[in-house]
Motif scaffolding. Structure first.
Motif, PDB file in Angstrom:
ATOM      1  N   LEU A  20      -6.608  -3.333  -2.823  1.00  0.00           N
ATOM      2  CA  LEU A  20      -5.192  -2.590  -2.473  1.00  0.00           C
ATOM      3  C   LEU A  20      -5.183  -1.422  -3.356  1.00  0.00           C
ATOM      4  O   LEU A  20      -4.676  -0.264  -2.705  1.00  0.00           O
ATOM      5  CB  LEU A  20      -4.131  -3.537  -3.261  1.00  0.00           C
ATOM      6  CG  LEU A  20      -2.902  -3.202  -3.226  1.00  0.00           C
ATOM      7  CD1 LEU A  20      -2.363  -2.477  -1.745  1.00  0.00           C
ATOM      8  CD2 LEU A  20      -1.780  -4.201  -3.712  1.00  0.00           C
ATOM      9  N   ARG A  21      -6.111  -1.221  -4.450  1.00  0.00           N
ATOM     10  CA  ARG A  21      -6.033   0.088  -5.363  1.00  0.00           C
ATOM     11  C   ARG A  21      -6.889   0.948  -4.150  1.00  0.00           C
ATOM     12  O   ARG A  21      -6.396   2.196  -4.348  1.00  0.00           O
ATOM     13  CB  ARG A  21      -6.725  -0.193  -6.732  1.00  0.00           C
ATOM     14  CG  ARG A  21      -7.316   1.237  -7.361  1.00  0.00           C
ATOM     15  CD  ARG A  21      -8.071   0.806  -8.511  1.00  0.00           C
ATOM     16  NE  ARG A  21      -7.988  -0.521  -9.129  1.00  0.00           N
ATOM     17  CZ  ARG A  21      -8.808  -1.102  -9.873  1.00  0.00           C
ATOM     18  NH1 ARG A  21      -9.972  -0.694  -9.852  1.00  0.00           N
ATOM     19  NH2 ARG A  21      -8.353  -2.313 -10.154  1.00  0.00           N
ATOM     20  N   HIS A  63      -2.830  -9.467  -0.309  1.00  0.00           N
ATOM     21  CA  HIS A  63      -2.916  -8.511  -1.518  1.00  0.00           C
ATOM     22  C   HIS A  63      -1.617  -8.614  -2.416  1.00  0.00           C
ATOM     23  O   HIS A  63      -0.434  -8.806  -1.849  1.00  0.00           O
ATOM     24  CB  HIS A  63      -2.798  -6.819  -0.575  1.00  0.00           C
ATOM     25  CG  HIS A  63      -4.253  -6.658  -0.438  1.00  0.00           C
ATOM     26  ND1 HIS A  63      -5.271  -6.521  -1.188  1.00  0.00           N
ATOM     27  CD2 HIS A  63      -4.469  -6.239   0.830  1.00  0.00           C
ATOM     28  CE1 HIS A  63      -6.250  -6.052  -0.602  1.00  0.00           C
ATOM     29  NE2 HIS A  63      -5.830  -5.978   0.622  1.00  0.00           N
ATOM     30  N   THR A  94      -4.852  -5.571  -7.890  1.00  0.00           N
ATOM     31  CA  THR A  94      -4.922  -4.458  -6.947  1.00  0.00           C
ATOM     32  C   THR A  94      -6.670  -3.994  -6.736  1.00  0.00           C
ATOM     33  O   THR A  94      -7.002  -3.298  -6.011  1.00  0.00           O
ATOM     34  CB  THR A  94      -4.028  -3.450  -7.682  1.00  0.00           C
ATOM     35  OG1 THR A  94      -5.006  -3.088  -8.903  1.00  0.00           O
ATOM     36  CG2 THR A  94      -2.785  -3.565  -7.662  1.00  0.00           C
ATOM     37  N   ASP A 102       0.257  -7.236  -6.106  1.00  0.00           N
ATOM     38  CA  ASP A 102       0.072  -5.976  -7.259  1.00  0.00           C
ATOM     39  C   ASP A 102      -0.777  -6.794  -8.688  1.00  0.00           C
ATOM     40  O   ASP A 102      -1.254  -5.822  -9.331  1.00  0.00           O
ATOM     41  CB  ASP A 102       1.341  -5.668  -7.841  1.00  0.00           C
ATOM     42  CG  ASP A 102       1.978  -4.624  -6.804  1.00  0.00           C
ATOM     43  OD1 ASP A 102       1.136  -3.753  -6.364  1.00  0.00           O
ATOM     44  OD2 ASP A 102       3.006  -4.311  -6.808  1.00  0.00           O
ATOM     45  N   CYS A 154       0.947  -1.272   0.125  1.00  0.00           N
ATOM     46  CA  CYS A 154      -0.082  -0.130  -0.059  1.00  0.00           C
ATOM     47  C   CYS A 154       0.835   1.340   0.051  1.00  0.00           C
ATOM     48  O   CYS A 154       0.766   2.174  -0.874  1.00  0.00           O
ATOM     49  CB  CYS A 154      -0.886  -0.033   0.943  1.00  0.00           C
ATOM     50  SG  CYS A 154      -1.924   1.382   1.305  1.00  0.00           S
TER      51      CYS A 154
END
Length: 79
Positions: free
Chosen positions: A49-50, A31, A36, A33, A11
């Motif tokens: 995550l986004r 989480h 996300t 990448d 994050c």
């Protein structure tokens, strides 16, 4: 003893070495990448995550409810 470099939080990017990052309060479990936008459920609840990254840019926490429990990063934790 050789020290292994710590991976940054997905994050906030700070290298705290904790499962739950004290800088943004995101739990690293679940989480990546590659997903996300996915909401993985526990332990981060409804936050993808986004969304956590966007919240960090606004509130300096992965969710606005954590604004009062985060701590500032230290110089040795910089991404």
């Amino acid at each position: 003893m050789i020290q292994q470099p710590l991976n940054g939080c997905p994050c906030c990017g700070y290298r705290t070495g904790c499962t739950t990052c004290p800088v943004c309060v995101l739990n690293r479990c679940g989480h990546r990448d590659t997903d996300t936008g996915a909401v993985t459920g526990r332990p981060n609840g409804e936050v993808s995550l986004r969304d956590a990254r966007r919240n960090f840019s606004i509130y300096r926490a992965s969710h606005r409810r954590y604004r009062d429990v985060v701590r500032p990063s230290r110089s040795d934790e910089l991404p």
